[in-house]
Scaffold this motif. Sequence first.
Motif, PDB file in Angstrom:
ATOM      1  N   GLY A 242      -1.411  -9.300  -8.935  1.00 43.69           N
ATOM      2  CA  GLY A 242      -1.033  -8.216  -9.817  1.00 43.69           C
ATOM      3  C   GLY A 242      -0.849  -6.857  -9.262  1.00 43.69           C
ATOM      4  N   LEU A 243      -1.806  -6.407  -8.316  1.00 44.66           N
ATOM      5  CA  LEU A 243      -1.514  -5.049  -8.031  1.00 44.66           C
ATOM      6  C   LEU A 243      -1.523  -5.137  -6.373  1.00 44.66           C
ATOM      7  N   ASP A 244      -0.958  -6.050  -5.575  1.00 42.45           N
ATOM      8  CA  ASP A 244      -1.002  -6.040  -4.477  1.00 42.45           C
ATOM      9  C   ASP A 244       0.648  -5.975  -3.879  1.00 42.45           C
ATOM     10  N   PRO A 245       1.031  -4.669  -3.613  1.00 42.51           N
ATOM     11  CA  PRO A 245       2.528  -4.573  -3.283  1.00 42.51           C
ATOM     12  C   PRO A 245       3.006  -5.600  -2.338  1.00 42.51           C
ATOM     13  N   ARG A 246       2.264  -5.529  -0.997  1.00 44.77           N
ATOM     14  CA  ARG A 246       2.763  -6.335  -0.070  1.00 44.77           C
ATOM     15  C   ARG A 246       2.970  -7.674  -0.487  1.00 44.77           C
ATOM     16  N   GLY A 247       1.823  -8.409  -1.202  1.00 43.90           N
ATOM     17  CA  GLY A 247       1.431  -9.780  -1.680  1.00 43.90           C
ATOM     18  C   GLY A 247       2.771 -10.009  -2.515  1.00 43.90           C
ATOM     19  N   PHE A 273       4.491   2.135  -2.143  1.00 42.45           N
ATOM     20  CA  PHE A 273       4.238   1.525  -0.920  1.00 42.45           C
ATOM     21  C   PHE A 273       5.325   1.170   0.045  1.00 42.45           C
ATOM     22  N   ASP A 274       6.461   1.291  -0.160  1.00 50.74           N
ATOM     23  CA  ASP A 274       7.568   1.180   0.729  1.00 50.74           C
ATOM     24  C   ASP A 274       7.640  -0.079   1.428  1.00 50.74           C
ATOM     25  N   VAL A 275       7.467  -1.208   0.359  1.00 52.25           N
ATOM     26  CA  VAL A 275       7.325  -2.483   0.918  1.00 52.25           C
ATOM     27  C   VAL A 275       8.715  -3.339   1.042  1.00 52.25           C
TER      28      VAL A 275
END
Length: 532
Positions: A242-247, A273-275
Amino acid sequence: MTDNLQHYVTRAAHKYPERVALHDVSGRTTYADLESWTNRAARLLRETGIAEGDRVCVVGAKSSATIASLVSVLKAGGIYVPIDSASPAARVARILDAAEPGAVLVDASATSLVDALIAEDRLGTGVRIGAVDAHTTGERFGTAFSLTATAGFDDRELAGTRGGDALAHLLFTSGSTGAPKGVGITHRNVLAFVEWATSYFGTSPDDRISGHPPLHFDLSTFDIYATFAAGAELHPVPASLGLDPRGLARFIRDRALTQWFSVPSVLTLLAKFDVVGEDDFPALKRLLWCGEVLPTPVLRHWMCRLPHARFTNLYGPTEATIASSVHTVVEVPETETEPIPIGVACDGEELLVLDEQLRPLPPGEIGDLYIGGVGLSPGYWRDPDRTAEVFVPDPRDPRERIYRTGDLARVGPGGLVDFLGRADSQIKSRGYRIELGEIETAVNAVPGVKECAVVGIPTDGFEGTAIWCSLALVDGAELTGAELRTAVRELLPGYMIPARWEFVTALPKNVNGKIDRRSVRERLIDTTREAG
Ligand code: AMP
Protein backbone atom coordinates in the motif's frame (compact mmCIF):
# COMPACT_ATOMS: atom_id res chain seq x y z
CA MET A 1 -25.01 -6.04 -24.18
CA THR A 2 -25.33 -7.91 -20.93
CA ASP A 3 -27.87 -6.94 -18.28
CA ASN A 4 -25.82 -8.00 -15.25
CA LEU A 5 -22.25 -7.79 -14.02
CA GLN A 6 -21.72 -11.49 -13.31
CA HIS A 7 -22.34 -12.22 -16.99
CA TYR A 8 -19.00 -10.60 -17.85
CA VAL A 9 -17.27 -13.55 -16.17
CA THR A 10 -19.45 -16.16 -17.89
CA ARG A 11 -18.95 -14.50 -21.29
CA ALA A 12 -15.17 -14.31 -20.86
CA ALA A 13 -15.11 -17.96 -19.69
CA HIS A 14 -16.82 -19.00 -22.94
CA LYS A 15 -14.55 -16.87 -25.10
CA TYR A 16 -11.21 -17.25 -23.33
CA PRO A 17 -11.43 -20.16 -20.86
CA GLU A 18 -7.67 -20.56 -20.51
CA ARG A 19 -6.80 -16.89 -20.20
CA VAL A 20 -5.86 -15.52 -16.80
CA ALA A 21 -8.60 -13.52 -15.08
CA LEU A 22 -6.91 -12.89 -11.75
CA HIS A 23 -3.28 -12.97 -10.67
CA ASP A 24 -2.55 -12.38 -6.99
CA VAL A 25 0.07 -13.53 -4.49
CA SER A 26 -1.52 -16.98 -4.36
CA GLY A 27 -1.18 -17.48 -8.14
CA ARG A 28 -3.21 -17.28 -11.33
CA THR A 29 -6.90 -18.05 -11.84
CA THR A 30 -8.20 -18.66 -15.37
CA TYR A 31 -11.62 -17.53 -16.55
CA ALA A 32 -12.75 -21.18 -16.71
CA ASP A 33 -11.74 -21.68 -13.08
CA LEU A 34 -13.28 -18.40 -11.96
CA GLU A 35 -16.56 -19.27 -13.66
CA SER A 36 -16.70 -22.71 -12.11
CA TRP A 37 -15.59 -21.46 -8.64
CA THR A 38 -18.20 -18.70 -8.58
CA ASN A 39 -21.02 -20.99 -9.82
CA ARG A 40 -20.29 -23.49 -7.06
CA ALA A 41 -19.85 -20.82 -4.39
CA ALA A 42 -23.11 -19.14 -5.45
CA ARG A 43 -24.98 -22.43 -5.09
CA LEU A 44 -23.45 -22.89 -1.66
CA LEU A 45 -24.54 -19.37 -0.68
CA ARG A 46 -28.08 -20.19 -1.76
CA GLU A 47 -27.99 -23.36 0.24
CA THR A 48 -26.96 -21.41 3.33
CA GLY A 49 -30.11 -19.35 2.90
CA ILE A 50 -29.06 -16.34 0.83
CA ALA A 51 -32.13 -15.27 -1.13
CA GLU A 52 -32.84 -12.67 -3.81
CA GLY A 53 -31.85 -9.20 -2.67
CA ASP A 54 -30.19 -10.33 0.57
CA ARG A 55 -27.13 -8.37 1.57
CA VAL A 56 -23.85 -10.20 2.03
CA CYS A 57 -21.06 -8.26 3.72
CA VAL A 58 -17.55 -9.05 2.54
CA VAL A 59 -14.66 -8.21 4.86
CA GLY A 60 -11.40 -9.12 3.23
CA ALA A 61 -8.19 -7.95 1.66
CA LYS A 62 -8.10 -7.40 -2.06
CA SER A 63 -7.34 -10.88 -3.38
CA SER A 64 -8.54 -13.21 -6.10
CA ALA A 65 -10.61 -15.14 -3.55
CA THR A 66 -12.34 -12.05 -2.20
CA ILE A 67 -13.07 -10.72 -5.69
CA ALA A 68 -14.44 -14.12 -6.73
CA SER A 69 -16.68 -14.07 -3.66
CA LEU A 70 -18.22 -10.76 -4.81
CA VAL A 71 -19.15 -12.33 -8.15
CA SER A 72 -20.54 -15.37 -6.31
CA VAL A 73 -22.83 -13.14 -4.25
CA LEU A 74 -24.21 -11.62 -7.46
CA LYS A 75 -24.73 -15.05 -8.99
CA ALA A 76 -26.59 -16.12 -5.87
CA GLY A 77 -28.91 -13.13 -6.35
CA GLY A 78 -27.47 -11.14 -3.46
CA ILE A 79 -26.18 -7.60 -2.98
CA TYR A 80 -22.61 -7.39 -1.73
CA VAL A 81 -21.37 -4.88 0.80
CA PRO A 82 -17.56 -4.59 0.93
CA ILE A 83 -16.27 -3.50 4.33
CA ASP A 84 -12.82 -2.26 5.32
CA SER A 85 -11.25 -4.82 7.66
CA ALA A 86 -9.05 -2.06 9.12
CA SER A 87 -12.09 -0.18 10.46
CA PRO A 88 -12.76 -0.36 14.20
CA ALA A 89 -15.43 -2.82 15.31
CA ALA A 90 -17.80 -0.05 16.45
CA ARG A 91 -17.87 1.49 12.97
CA VAL A 92 -18.27 -1.87 11.23
CA ALA A 93 -21.09 -2.70 13.63
CA ARG A 94 -23.00 0.39 12.47
CA ILE A 95 -22.60 -0.74 8.86
CA LEU A 96 -23.82 -4.24 9.76
CA ASP A 97 -26.80 -2.77 11.62
CA ALA A 98 -27.72 -0.75 8.53
CA ALA A 99 -27.09 -3.46 5.94
CA GLU A 100 -28.75 -6.31 7.89
CA PRO A 101 -26.79 -8.98 6.03
CA GLY A 102 -27.81 -12.62 5.68
CA ALA A 103 -24.14 -13.62 5.78
CA VAL A 104 -20.71 -12.12 6.32
CA LEU A 105 -17.82 -13.42 4.23
CA VAL A 106 -14.35 -13.00 5.71
CA ASP A 107 -10.73 -13.82 4.99
CA ALA A 108 -7.78 -14.16 7.33
CA SER A 109 -7.27 -10.35 7.47
CA ALA A 110 -10.67 -9.98 9.16
CA THR A 111 -10.29 -12.44 12.02
CA SER A 112 -9.48 -9.98 14.81
CA LEU A 113 -12.28 -7.67 13.65
CA VAL A 114 -14.81 -10.52 13.62
CA ASP A 115 -13.56 -11.73 17.01
CA ALA A 116 -14.20 -8.23 18.39
CA LEU A 117 -17.68 -8.10 16.82
CA ILE A 118 -18.56 -11.48 18.29
CA ALA A 119 -17.16 -10.53 21.71
CA GLU A 120 -19.32 -7.39 21.73
CA ASP A 121 -22.31 -9.31 20.36
CA ARG A 122 -22.55 -6.88 17.45
CA LEU A 123 -22.81 -9.31 14.57
CA GLY A 124 -26.60 -9.47 14.46
CA THR A 125 -28.80 -12.49 15.04
CA GLY A 126 -28.84 -15.31 12.55
CA VAL A 127 -25.91 -13.94 10.57
CA ARG A 128 -23.74 -16.73 9.21
CA ILE A 129 -20.00 -16.27 8.73
CA GLY A 130 -18.34 -17.83 5.73
CA ALA A 131 -14.66 -18.04 4.84
CA VAL A 132 -13.59 -16.94 1.36
CA ASP A 133 -10.13 -18.47 1.49
CA ALA A 134 -8.64 -21.75 2.63
CA HIS A 135 -6.63 -20.01 5.39
CA THR A 136 -9.66 -18.89 7.36
CA THR A 137 -11.31 -21.68 9.24
CA GLY A 138 -15.01 -21.27 9.75
CA GLU A 139 -14.82 -23.28 12.98
CA ARG A 140 -13.06 -20.38 14.62
CA PHE A 141 -16.32 -18.47 14.44
CA GLY A 142 -18.53 -21.45 15.22
CA THR A 143 -19.57 -21.89 11.62
CA ALA A 144 -18.49 -24.46 9.11
CA PHE A 145 -19.20 -22.70 5.88
CA SER A 146 -16.36 -22.02 3.50
CA LEU A 147 -16.56 -20.89 -0.11
CA THR A 148 -13.50 -23.01 -0.85
CA ALA A 149 -15.23 -26.23 0.24
CA THR A 150 -17.73 -26.52 -2.60
CA ALA A 151 -16.54 -29.70 -4.29
CA GLY A 152 -19.99 -31.29 -4.21
CA PHE A 153 -21.72 -28.36 -5.90
CA ASP A 154 -22.73 -28.11 -9.54
CA ASP A 155 -20.42 -25.76 -11.44
CA ARG A 156 -22.62 -25.16 -14.47
CA GLU A 157 -23.53 -21.61 -15.37
CA LEU A 158 -25.64 -19.83 -12.81
CA ALA A 159 -26.70 -16.53 -14.29
CA GLY A 160 -28.41 -15.07 -11.29
CA THR A 161 -31.78 -13.50 -11.81
CA ARG A 162 -30.92 -9.99 -10.76
CA GLY A 163 -29.56 -7.35 -13.11
CA GLY A 164 -30.61 -4.04 -14.69
CA ASP A 165 -31.94 -1.65 -12.09
CA ALA A 166 -31.53 -4.07 -9.18
CA LEU A 167 -28.82 -3.21 -6.64
CA ALA A 168 -25.49 -4.97 -7.19
CA HIS A 169 -23.69 -3.53 -4.17
CA LEU A 170 -23.83 -1.04 -1.34
CA LEU A 171 -20.81 1.15 -0.66
CA PHE A 172 -20.62 2.82 2.73
CA THR A 173 -18.92 6.23 2.78
CA SER A 174 -18.23 8.67 5.58
CA GLY A 175 -21.34 10.44 6.84
CA SER A 176 -21.33 13.96 8.29
CA THR A 177 -23.58 13.03 11.23
CA GLY A 178 -21.24 10.27 12.42
CA ALA A 179 -22.88 7.22 10.82
CA PRO A 180 -21.49 5.89 7.51
CA LYS A 181 -24.05 6.13 4.70
CA GLY A 182 -24.70 3.36 2.20
CA VAL A 183 -24.78 4.28 -1.48
CA GLY A 184 -26.82 1.79 -3.50
CA ILE A 185 -25.33 0.97 -6.90
CA THR A 186 -27.25 -0.94 -9.56
CA HIS A 187 -25.99 -3.35 -12.17
CA ARG A 188 -26.98 -0.85 -14.86
CA ASN A 189 -25.00 1.96 -13.15
CA VAL A 190 -21.78 -0.04 -13.37
CA LEU A 191 -22.48 -1.56 -16.80
CA ALA A 192 -22.96 1.91 -18.30
CA PHE A 193 -19.59 3.09 -17.02
CA VAL A 194 -17.74 -0.09 -17.94
CA GLU A 195 -19.13 -0.10 -21.50
CA TRP A 196 -18.06 3.51 -21.97
CA ALA A 197 -14.65 3.04 -20.33
CA THR A 198 -13.62 -0.15 -22.16
CA SER A 199 -14.41 1.54 -25.45
CA TYR A 200 -12.75 4.88 -24.51
CA PHE A 201 -9.56 3.19 -23.29
CA GLY A 202 -9.60 0.37 -25.85
CA THR A 203 -9.33 -2.30 -23.12
CA SER A 204 -8.44 -5.67 -24.70
CA PRO A 205 -7.82 -9.27 -23.61
CA ASP A 206 -4.09 -8.47 -23.70
CA ASP A 207 -4.39 -5.92 -20.91
CA ARG A 208 -2.86 -6.48 -17.48
CA ILE A 209 -4.74 -4.18 -15.16
CA SER A 210 -3.82 -2.99 -11.67
CA GLY A 211 -6.22 -3.42 -8.76
CA HIS A 212 -5.03 -0.86 -6.22
CA PRO A 213 -8.03 0.82 -4.52
CA PRO A 214 -9.54 -1.28 -1.72
CA LEU A 215 -12.82 -3.07 -2.40
CA HIS A 216 -14.89 -0.66 -0.32
CA PHE A 217 -13.85 2.18 -2.71
CA ASP A 218 -15.98 2.41 -5.81
CA LEU A 219 -12.89 2.84 -7.98
CA SER A 220 -12.17 -0.88 -7.51
CA THR A 221 -15.44 -1.65 -9.30
CA PHE A 222 -13.95 -0.24 -12.48
CA ASP A 223 -10.80 -2.37 -12.24
CA ILE A 224 -12.79 -5.54 -11.64
CA TYR A 225 -15.59 -5.30 -14.18
CA ALA A 226 -13.67 -3.57 -16.97
CA THR A 227 -11.12 -6.39 -16.72
CA PHE A 228 -13.81 -9.08 -16.87
CA ALA A 229 -15.69 -7.26 -19.65
CA ALA A 230 -12.57 -7.29 -21.81
CA GLY A 231 -11.37 -10.78 -20.85
CA ALA A 232 -8.19 -9.15 -19.52
CA GLU A 233 -6.03 -9.89 -16.42
CA LEU A 234 -6.60 -8.20 -13.06
CA HIS A 235 -3.61 -7.90 -10.72
CA PRO A 236 -4.82 -7.11 -7.19
CA VAL A 237 -2.09 -5.11 -5.47
CA PRO A 238 -1.24 -6.74 -2.12
CA ALA A 239 -2.25 -4.54 0.81
CA SER A 240 1.31 -4.89 2.16
CA LEU A 241 2.54 -2.73 -0.75
CA GLY A 242 0.00 0.00 0.00
CA LEU A 243 2.48 2.69 1.04
CA ASP A 244 5.74 1.15 -0.17
CA PRO A 245 6.83 3.22 -3.18
CA ARG A 246 9.66 0.92 -4.26
CA GLY A 247 7.48 -2.17 -3.87
CA LEU A 248 4.69 -0.60 -5.90
CA ALA A 249 7.06 0.39 -8.73
CA ARG A 250 8.51 -3.14 -8.71
CA PHE A 251 5.00 -4.57 -8.89
CA ILE A 252 4.11 -2.49 -11.98
CA ARG A 253 7.42 -3.48 -13.62
CA ASP A 254 7.39 -7.20 -12.71
CA ARG A 255 3.79 -7.75 -13.69
CA ALA A 256 4.31 -5.71 -16.92
CA LEU A 257 1.04 -3.89 -16.18
CA THR A 258 -0.57 -2.12 -19.12
CA GLN A 259 -2.93 0.00 -17.00
CA TRP A 260 -2.44 1.65 -13.63
CA PHE A 261 -5.38 3.27 -11.84
CA SER A 262 -5.20 4.78 -8.36
CA VAL A 263 -5.91 7.82 -6.29
CA PRO A 264 -3.45 10.68 -6.85
CA SER A 265 -1.76 10.31 -3.46
CA VAL A 266 -0.20 7.04 -4.65
CA LEU A 267 1.21 8.76 -7.75
CA THR A 268 2.52 11.56 -5.53
CA LEU A 269 4.20 9.02 -3.24
CA LEU A 270 6.02 7.32 -6.13
CA ALA A 271 7.09 10.69 -7.55
CA LYS A 272 8.37 11.95 -4.17
CA PHE A 273 10.51 8.86 -3.66
CA ASP A 274 11.70 9.10 -7.25
CA VAL A 275 11.23 5.39 -7.88
CA VAL A 276 10.14 5.63 -11.52
CA GLY A 277 13.03 5.71 -13.98
CA GLU A 278 13.22 7.31 -17.45
CA ASP A 279 11.07 5.24 -19.86
CA ASP A 280 10.28 2.87 -16.99
CA PHE A 281 7.33 0.44 -17.19
CA PRO A 282 7.64 -0.09 -20.98
CA ALA A 283 4.40 -2.13 -21.08
CA LEU A 284 2.33 0.60 -19.39
CA LYS A 285 -0.11 2.06 -21.91
CA ARG A 286 -2.26 4.19 -19.63
CA LEU A 287 -2.16 5.79 -16.25
CA LEU A 288 -5.47 6.88 -14.76
CA TRP A 289 -6.35 8.65 -11.55
CA CYS A 290 -9.57 9.65 -9.82
CA GLY A 291 -10.77 10.76 -6.42
CA GLU A 292 -8.93 14.02 -5.84
CA VAL A 293 -6.76 16.63 -7.51
CA LEU A 294 -3.48 15.35 -8.90
CA PRO A 295 -0.92 18.12 -8.27
CA THR A 296 0.37 19.41 -11.62
CA PRO A 297 4.08 19.04 -10.66
CA VAL A 298 3.42 15.34 -10.00
CA LEU A 299 1.71 14.91 -13.37
CA ARG A 300 4.63 16.65 -15.12
CA HIS A 301 7.06 14.30 -13.39
CA TRP A 302 5.16 11.22 -14.57
CA MET A 303 4.61 12.50 -18.11
CA CYS A 304 8.31 13.29 -18.52
CA ARG A 305 9.33 9.88 -17.14
CA LEU A 306 6.82 7.87 -19.20
CA PRO A 307 6.41 9.55 -22.59
CA HIS A 308 4.93 6.32 -23.99
CA ALA A 309 1.87 6.32 -21.67
CA ARG A 310 -1.50 8.04 -21.92
CA PHE A 311 -2.56 10.10 -18.87
CA THR A 312 -6.21 10.44 -17.92
CA ASN A 313 -8.00 12.28 -15.13
CA LEU A 314 -11.34 10.75 -14.12
CA TYR A 315 -13.72 12.63 -11.85
CA GLY A 316 -16.81 11.60 -9.99
CA PRO A 317 -18.45 10.73 -6.67
CA THR A 318 -19.56 7.28 -5.52
CA GLU A 319 -23.17 8.46 -5.85
CA ALA A 320 -22.72 8.77 -9.63
CA THR A 321 -20.76 5.48 -9.99
CA ILE A 322 -16.98 5.43 -10.41
CA ALA A 323 -16.53 8.51 -12.61
CA SER A 324 -18.70 10.92 -14.55
CA SER A 325 -16.15 12.98 -16.48
CA VAL A 326 -12.86 12.44 -18.21
CA HIS A 327 -9.89 14.43 -19.41
CA THR A 328 -6.91 12.91 -21.17
CA VAL A 329 -3.87 15.18 -20.87
CA VAL A 330 -2.08 15.20 -24.20
CA GLU A 331 0.76 17.69 -23.63
CA VAL A 332 2.96 18.00 -20.55
CA PRO A 333 1.53 21.05 -18.68
CA GLU A 334 3.77 24.06 -19.29
CA THR A 335 3.81 25.32 -15.73
CA GLU A 336 3.65 23.80 -12.26
CA THR A 337 0.49 25.77 -11.50
CA GLU A 338 -1.58 24.97 -14.60
CA PRO A 339 -4.73 23.24 -13.28
CA ILE A 340 -5.81 19.96 -14.84
CA PRO A 341 -9.47 20.07 -15.91
CA ILE A 342 -11.88 17.31 -14.95
CA GLY A 343 -12.93 17.58 -18.57
CA VAL A 344 -16.16 16.50 -20.22
CA ALA A 345 -18.95 14.13 -19.24
CA CYS A 346 -18.58 10.43 -20.03
CA ASP A 347 -21.19 8.96 -22.42
CA GLY A 348 -24.68 9.01 -20.97
CA GLU A 349 -23.67 11.43 -18.18
CA GLU A 350 -23.96 15.17 -17.82
CA LEU A 351 -22.09 17.79 -15.77
CA LEU A 352 -24.04 20.92 -14.92
CA VAL A 353 -22.67 24.06 -13.27
CA LEU A 354 -25.68 25.75 -11.63
CA ASP A 355 -26.49 28.68 -9.38
CA GLU A 356 -28.51 28.48 -6.15
CA GLN A 357 -31.81 28.48 -8.09
CA LEU A 358 -30.52 25.58 -10.23
CA ARG A 359 -30.08 27.85 -13.26
CA PRO A 360 -27.16 27.15 -15.60
CA LEU A 361 -24.23 29.53 -15.18
CA PRO A 362 -22.40 30.92 -18.19
CA PRO A 363 -18.87 29.62 -18.94
CA GLY A 364 -16.26 31.08 -16.60
CA GLU A 365 -18.60 31.53 -13.62
CA ILE A 366 -18.15 29.40 -10.51
CA GLY A 367 -21.15 27.42 -9.29
CA ASP A 368 -22.33 24.15 -7.79
CA LEU A 369 -21.55 21.04 -9.78
CA TYR A 370 -24.48 18.68 -10.44
CA ILE A 371 -24.39 15.38 -12.28
CA GLY A 372 -27.15 13.78 -14.33
CA GLY A 373 -27.46 10.60 -16.36
CA VAL A 374 -26.87 6.86 -16.31
CA GLY A 375 -24.49 6.71 -13.34
CA LEU A 376 -26.84 8.12 -10.71
CA SER A 377 -27.40 5.81 -7.78
CA PRO A 378 -31.04 5.26 -6.80
CA GLY A 379 -29.99 6.77 -3.47
CA TYR A 380 -28.82 6.05 0.07
CA TRP A 381 -29.77 2.72 1.57
CA ARG A 382 -33.04 3.02 3.48
CA ASP A 383 -32.61 6.77 3.84
CA PRO A 384 -35.14 8.62 1.67
CA ASP A 385 -34.61 11.94 3.46
CA ARG A 386 -30.89 12.08 2.84
CA THR A 387 -31.49 10.86 -0.72
CA ALA A 388 -34.01 13.64 -1.40
CA GLU A 389 -31.57 16.26 -0.06
CA VAL A 390 -28.96 15.64 -2.74
CA PHE A 391 -30.73 13.78 -5.57
CA VAL A 392 -33.04 16.57 -6.66
CA PRO A 393 -35.52 16.87 -9.55
CA ASP A 394 -33.93 18.11 -12.76
CA PRO A 395 -35.42 21.61 -13.31
CA ARG A 396 -35.59 20.91 -17.08
CA ASP A 397 -37.63 17.76 -16.56
CA PRO A 398 -38.74 17.02 -12.99
CA ARG A 399 -39.21 13.32 -13.83
CA GLU A 400 -35.41 13.09 -14.07
CA ARG A 401 -32.96 13.57 -11.18
CA ILE A 402 -29.66 15.37 -10.82
CA TYR A 403 -27.14 14.85 -8.00
CA ARG A 404 -25.66 17.75 -6.04
CA THR A 405 -22.00 16.80 -5.65
CA GLY A 406 -21.03 19.48 -3.12
CA ASP A 407 -18.18 20.39 -5.48
CA LEU A 408 -17.57 23.83 -6.93
CA ALA A 409 -16.77 24.06 -10.62
CA ARG A 410 -16.80 26.24 -13.72
CA VAL A 411 -16.94 25.56 -17.41
CA GLY A 412 -13.56 26.65 -18.74
CA PRO A 413 -12.14 27.24 -22.20
CA GLY A 414 -13.20 24.73 -24.84
CA GLY A 415 -16.08 23.48 -22.67
CA LEU A 416 -13.74 21.62 -20.28
CA VAL A 417 -14.95 21.70 -16.69
CA ASP A 418 -12.56 22.82 -13.92
CA PHE A 419 -12.86 21.50 -10.35
CA LEU A 420 -12.51 24.26 -7.74
CA GLY A 421 -12.84 22.50 -4.38
CA ARG A 422 -15.66 21.68 -2.02
CA ALA A 423 -18.57 23.81 -0.89
CA ASP A 424 -18.88 21.82 2.37
CA SER A 425 -16.76 20.03 4.97
CA GLN A 426 -15.95 16.86 3.05
CA ILE A 427 -12.25 16.36 2.41
CA LYS A 428 -9.95 13.88 0.74
CA SER A 429 -6.92 12.65 2.65
CA ARG A 430 -4.72 9.95 1.13
CA GLY A 431 -7.56 9.42 -1.32
CA TYR A 432 -10.09 8.62 1.41
CA ARG A 433 -13.38 10.49 1.38
CA ILE A 434 -13.91 11.91 4.84
CA GLU A 435 -16.70 13.96 6.36
CA LEU A 436 -15.08 16.13 9.02
CA GLY A 437 -18.41 15.91 10.86
CA GLU A 438 -17.90 12.17 11.39
CA ILE A 439 -14.58 12.91 13.15
CA GLU A 440 -16.11 15.71 15.23
CA THR A 441 -18.89 13.35 16.37
CA ALA A 442 -16.25 10.87 17.55
CA VAL A 443 -14.15 13.53 19.34
CA ASN A 444 -17.24 15.04 21.01
CA ALA A 445 -18.10 11.59 22.36
CA VAL A 446 -14.87 11.49 24.42
CA PRO A 447 -15.69 12.34 28.07
CA GLY A 448 -14.12 15.68 29.00
CA VAL A 449 -14.40 17.28 25.53
CA LYS A 450 -16.52 20.45 25.57
CA GLU A 451 -16.38 21.40 21.88
CA CYS A 452 -14.18 20.77 18.89
CA ALA A 453 -13.53 21.77 15.29
CA VAL A 454 -11.88 19.34 12.90
CA VAL A 455 -10.37 20.92 9.82
CA GLY A 456 -8.41 19.88 6.74
CA ILE A 457 -5.02 21.55 6.28
CA PRO A 458 -3.36 21.43 2.84
CA THR A 459 0.14 19.92 2.88
CA ASP A 460 2.91 19.14 0.44
CA GLY A 461 2.94 15.55 1.69
CA PHE A 462 1.44 12.64 -0.20
CA GLU A 463 -1.67 12.69 1.99
CA GLY A 464 -2.68 15.97 0.33
CA THR A 465 -4.76 17.16 3.27
CA ALA A 466 -3.84 16.68 6.92
CA ILE A 467 -6.53 16.47 9.61
CA TRP A 468 -6.16 18.69 12.65
CA CYS A 469 -8.42 19.12 15.62
CA SER A 470 -8.81 22.20 17.78
CA LEU A 471 -10.72 21.58 20.98
CA ALA A 472 -11.76 22.90 24.38
CA LEU A 473 -12.16 20.71 27.45
CA VAL A 474 -14.80 20.98 30.15
CA ASP A 475 -13.61 22.62 33.37
CA GLY A 476 -11.36 20.35 35.36
CA ALA A 477 -10.95 17.76 32.58
CA GLU A 478 -7.45 16.70 31.67
CA LEU A 479 -6.75 14.95 28.39
CA THR A 480 -3.65 14.65 26.25
CA GLY A 481 -3.44 14.27 22.48
CA ALA A 482 -2.32 10.67 22.96
CA GLU A 483 -5.36 9.91 25.14
CA LEU A 484 -7.70 11.47 22.61
CA ARG A 485 -6.10 9.47 19.82
CA THR A 486 -6.60 6.24 21.75
CA ALA A 487 -10.22 7.11 22.50
CA VAL A 488 -11.24 7.95 18.93
CA ARG A 489 -9.42 4.92 17.54
CA GLU A 490 -12.35 2.91 18.94
CA LEU A 491 -14.70 4.71 16.57
CA LEU A 492 -12.69 5.81 13.52
CA PRO A 493 -10.40 4.13 11.00
CA GLY A 494 -6.73 5.19 11.17
CA TYR A 495 -6.90 7.54 8.19
CA MET A 496 -9.55 9.66 9.98
CA ILE A 497 -7.60 10.21 13.20
CA PRO A 498 -6.40 13.81 13.56
CA ALA A 499 -2.64 14.19 13.19
CA ARG A 500 -2.52 17.20 15.50
CA TRP A 501 -4.51 18.27 18.55
CA GLU A 502 -4.66 21.88 19.65
CA PHE A 503 -6.10 22.72 23.05
CA VAL A 504 -7.84 26.11 23.41
CA THR A 505 -10.02 27.58 26.14
CA ALA A 506 -12.89 28.26 23.73
CA LEU A 507 -13.44 27.96 19.99
CA PRO A 508 -14.26 31.07 17.93
CA LYS A 509 -17.97 31.51 17.07
CA ASN A 510 -19.68 33.23 14.15
CA VAL A 511 -22.62 35.64 14.43
CA ASN A 512 -25.07 32.74 14.75
CA GLY A 513 -23.12 31.39 17.71
CA LYS A 514 -21.86 28.40 15.69
CA ILE A 515 -18.25 27.28 15.75
CA ASP A 516 -16.38 29.27 13.12
CA ARG A 517 -14.43 26.47 11.47
CA ARG A 518 -13.16 28.68 8.71
CA SER A 519 -11.34 30.95 11.14
CA VAL A 520 -9.94 27.94 13.06
CA ARG A 521 -8.64 26.54 9.77
CA GLU A 522 -7.14 29.84 8.62
CA ARG A 523 -5.41 30.39 11.94
CA LEU A 524 -3.93 26.89 11.91
CA ILE A 525 -2.72 27.35 8.33
CA ASP A 526 -1.08 30.64 9.36
CA THR A 527 0.60 28.92 12.34
CA THR A 528 2.14 26.32 10.05
CA ARG A 529 3.35 29.00 7.64
CA GLU A 530 5.02 30.87 10.50
CA ALA A 531 6.55 27.65 11.81
CA GLY A 532 7.74 26.70 8.32
P1 AMP B 1 -15.69 9.54 -3.77
O1 AMP B 1 -17.15 9.36 -3.54
O2 AMP B 1 -14.82 8.92 -2.74
O3 AMP B 1 -15.31 9.13 -5.16
O4 AMP B 1 -15.42 11.10 -3.66
C1 AMP B 1 -16.02 12.02 -4.53
C2 AMP B 1 -15.39 13.38 -4.42
O5 AMP B 1 -13.98 13.29 -4.66
C3 AMP B 1 -15.88 14.36 -5.47
O6 AMP B 1 -17.11 14.93 -5.13
C4 AMP B 1 -14.72 15.35 -5.50
O7 AMP B 1 -14.79 16.24 -4.42
C5 AMP B 1 -13.51 14.45 -5.34
N1 AMP B 1 -12.96 14.03 -6.65
C6 AMP B 1 -13.22 12.89 -7.33
N2 AMP B 1 -12.48 12.84 -8.46
C7 AMP B 1 -11.75 13.97 -8.53
C8 AMP B 1 -10.82 14.52 -9.48
N3 AMP B 1 -10.45 13.86 -10.56
N4 AMP B 1 -10.30 15.73 -9.21
C9 AMP B 1 -10.66 16.42 -8.08
N5 AMP B 1 -11.51 15.95 -7.15
C10 AMP B 1 -12.07 14.75 -7.37
